[in-house]
Design a protein around this motif. Sequence first.
Motif, PDB file in Angstrom:
ATOM      1  N   ASN A 174    -130.015  -1.289   9.824  1.00  0.00           N
ATOM      2  CA  ASN A 174    -130.651  -2.520   9.363  1.00  0.00           C
ATOM      3  C   ASN A 174    -131.919  -2.833  10.152  1.00  0.00           C
ATOM      4  OD1 ASN A 174    -128.886  -3.124   7.258  1.00  0.00           O
ATOM      5  ND2 ASN A 174    -127.455  -4.200   8.589  1.00  0.00           N
ATOM      6  N   GLU A 224    -139.163  -2.094  -2.289  1.00  0.00           N
ATOM      7  CA  GLU A 224    -137.936  -1.285  -2.238  1.00  0.00           C
ATOM      8  C   GLU A 224    -138.249   0.197  -2.409  1.00  0.00           C
ATOM      9  OE1 GLU A 224    -134.915  -2.253  -5.022  1.00  0.00           O
ATOM     10  OE2 GLU A 224    -134.094  -3.898  -3.817  1.00  0.00           O
ATOM     11  N   ASN A 228    -137.345   3.029   0.351  1.00  0.00           N
ATOM     12  CA  ASN A 228    -136.411   4.110   0.006  1.00  0.00           C
ATOM     13  C   ASN A 228    -137.107   5.468   0.005  1.00  0.00           C
ATOM     14  OD1 ASN A 228    -133.755   2.884  -0.438  1.00  0.00           O
ATOM     15  ND2 ASN A 228    -134.759   1.729  -2.069  1.00  0.00           N
ATOM     16  N   LYS A 294    -131.658  -2.139  -0.206  1.00  0.00           N
ATOM     17  CA  LYS A 294    -131.597  -2.969  -1.411  1.00  0.00           C
ATOM     18  C   LYS A 294    -131.773  -4.437  -1.066  1.00  0.00           C
ATOM     19  CE  LYS A 294    -130.736  -3.723  -5.796  1.00  0.00           C
ATOM     20  NZ  LYS A 294    -131.765  -3.353  -6.798  1.00  0.00           N
ATOM     21  N   ILE A 296    -131.309  -8.411  -1.665  1.00  0.00           N
ATOM     22  CA  ILE A 296    -130.277  -9.220  -2.320  1.00  0.00           C
ATOM     23  C   ILE A 296    -130.748 -10.648  -2.577  1.00  0.00           C
ATOM     24  CG2 ILE A 296    -128.294  -7.877  -1.546  1.00  0.00           C
ATOM     25  CD1 ILE A 296    -127.894  -9.882   0.717  1.00  0.00           C
ATOM     26  N   ALA A 310    -131.612  -8.443   2.808  1.00  0.00           N
ATOM     27  CA  ALA A 310    -131.415  -7.106   2.259  1.00  0.00           C
ATOM     28  C   ALA A 310    -130.205  -6.453   2.909  1.00  0.00           C
ATOM     29  CB  ALA A 310    -132.663  -6.250   2.471  1.00  0.00           C
ATOM     30  N   ILE A 311    -129.720  -5.376   2.297  1.00  0.00           N
ATOM     31  CA  ILE A 311    -128.591  -4.619   2.820  1.00  0.00           C
ATOM     32  C   ILE A 311    -128.936  -3.135   2.758  1.00  0.00           C
ATOM     33  CG2 ILE A 311    -126.747  -6.272   2.377  1.00  0.00           C
ATOM     34  CD1 ILE A 311    -126.292  -4.993  -0.318  1.00  0.00           C
ATOM     35  N   THR A 312    -128.191  -2.348   3.535  1.00  0.00           N
ATOM     36  CA  THR A 312    -128.447  -0.904   3.584  1.00  0.00           C
ATOM     37  C   THR A 312    -127.129  -0.140   3.543  1.00  0.00           C
ATOM     38  OG1 THR A 312    -128.344  -0.820   6.007  1.00  0.00           O
ATOM     39  CG2 THR A 312    -130.503  -1.282   5.021  1.00  0.00           C
ATOM     40  N   LYS A 315    -123.093  -0.932   2.471  1.00  0.00           N
ATOM     41  CA  LYS A 315    -123.146  -2.251   1.846  1.00  0.00           C
ATOM     42  C   LYS A 315    -123.956  -2.208   0.555  1.00  0.00           C
ATOM     43  CE  LYS A 315    -120.742  -4.791   4.678  1.00  0.00           C
ATOM     44  NZ  LYS A 315    -119.526  -5.512   4.233  1.00  0.00           N
ATOM     45  N   ALA A 316    -125.092  -1.507   0.589  1.00  0.00           N
ATOM     46  CA  ALA A 316    -125.914  -1.386  -0.616  1.00  0.00           C
ATOM     47  C   ALA A 316    -125.175  -0.605  -1.697  1.00  0.00           C
ATOM     48  CB  ALA A 316    -127.238  -0.710  -0.275  1.00  0.00           C
TER      49      ALA A 316
END
Length: 486
Positions: A174, A224, A228, A294, A296, A310-312, A315-316
């Motif tokens: 994160n 994003e 990514n 991602k 959120i 955001a999450i990774t 969790k994503a």
Amino acid sequence: GIIPGEVVFELSDTFGFPVDLTALIAREKGLKIDEEGFRKALAAQKARSKQDAAKEAADWVELRDNDKVEFLGYDSDETHSQVVKYRKVKTKGGEEYHIVLDKTPFYAEMGGQVGDTGTLTTSDGTVIAISDTRKENDLFIHITRDKNLDNALAAPGPAIARIDNNRRKKIEANHTATHLMLAAMKQVLGNHVTQKGSFLNDEMLRFDFSHFTKVSDEELRRIEDIVNGKIRVNIPLDEKRNVPIQEALDMGANATFGEKYGDFVRVITFENGFSVELCGGTHVPSTGEIGIFKFISEGSVSAGVRRIEAITGEKALDLIRRQEETIAGARELLKGPADLLKAIQALIDEKTNLQKRVEQLENDKLQSLKSELAGRIAHVNGISLLVEKVEVSNADGLKQLAYSLRQNTPDLIAVLGADIAGKPQLAVLIDEGLVQARNLHAGQIVKELARDIRGGGGGQPFFATAGGSDASGLDNALNRARTLFG
């Protein structure tokens, strides 16, 4: 032409703005800084810190004479350490131990990154659960709620300090994602974007930043995609330690305003020219370990400041799977339509049309009820009085009914009651001429009547409503109204 030493010190101590940078900018503007005044302010602060430390020292159980803590968490997740001192602290949640080690792999909460958790195994075999790590006066404080540890902590010999490595890796993912995200935001939104605050743990990352408007869905997708993309190419971590602050800034390192930096800093780079940051936190060895990134949420914090969450990683992936399950469930409920969105829109349109038909039927019912009630109006003591229990579907229908009766009936006092799905409702309407002529107040009257239905209400002198919890008292309330006006 001279910036006072106290101001230079406040910039450094309170806002984290390095004195060297202040001096550099001052020279560029033809100014000087009061270096002697700065040194005096710094010395005064150190003296105050020593006094504070001396006051706190009485709380500590000192086991070894060691004021320096060596942090080894950048390179190791386990160390053999000596317990330097500990203390018991009473908190709202109960008593906890604060433990200081001579060296530690535990990262203390700083710069938005939460502190590490893990275990400390003392030389007598006692395993202590470390629930948090914080920094206080340059000491790493290991916190535990385990009880009765005095003997274990005082045991001779080294203790084994071991972090929860699985949790740390998620935190690192994160943190690195935050660096990549900020660089991507600058590309998409502009170089005016600066960090205003952050928080990251093993669950998610939160980032506050300067921006003048809402970040659009298209802009979020572009950010994003960039992040990514950097994850997929698996950029290795380039870490430089003990870099002179000015040299780091000359390298193009991004300094977060409000953070405190010393004369020597740590520079974290993920691809030269993309993400170069001054940072003391921990990071993944390469971006591929983040897995996936991602957003959120995106929203406003204050004027000119936005917040992104955001999450990774796992969790994503969990979020994507839940979204897939939701879509699959919707398809199953709708009997597998070829175009899911079109099918949902058709349902919405059908619901809207049905709602309009229901509203028309409700209106027709109210008009019919209005005609029926008009025939029940009694003329008593110079007023037109109607006290009735009626059937309506909601409180708004009760109000509409009362107002429609008033249109064709002069000097009307209407008290209407209804049981709406087990919830009693009362409405009192009084002709405005009667309000003044007879000193009446609908709000006071409905409040008194509502006692029978175990409720309360109020409103204007000419119209008021009340709701309650005991529908069985509705008849009593209406009978009291008849007695009041009859």
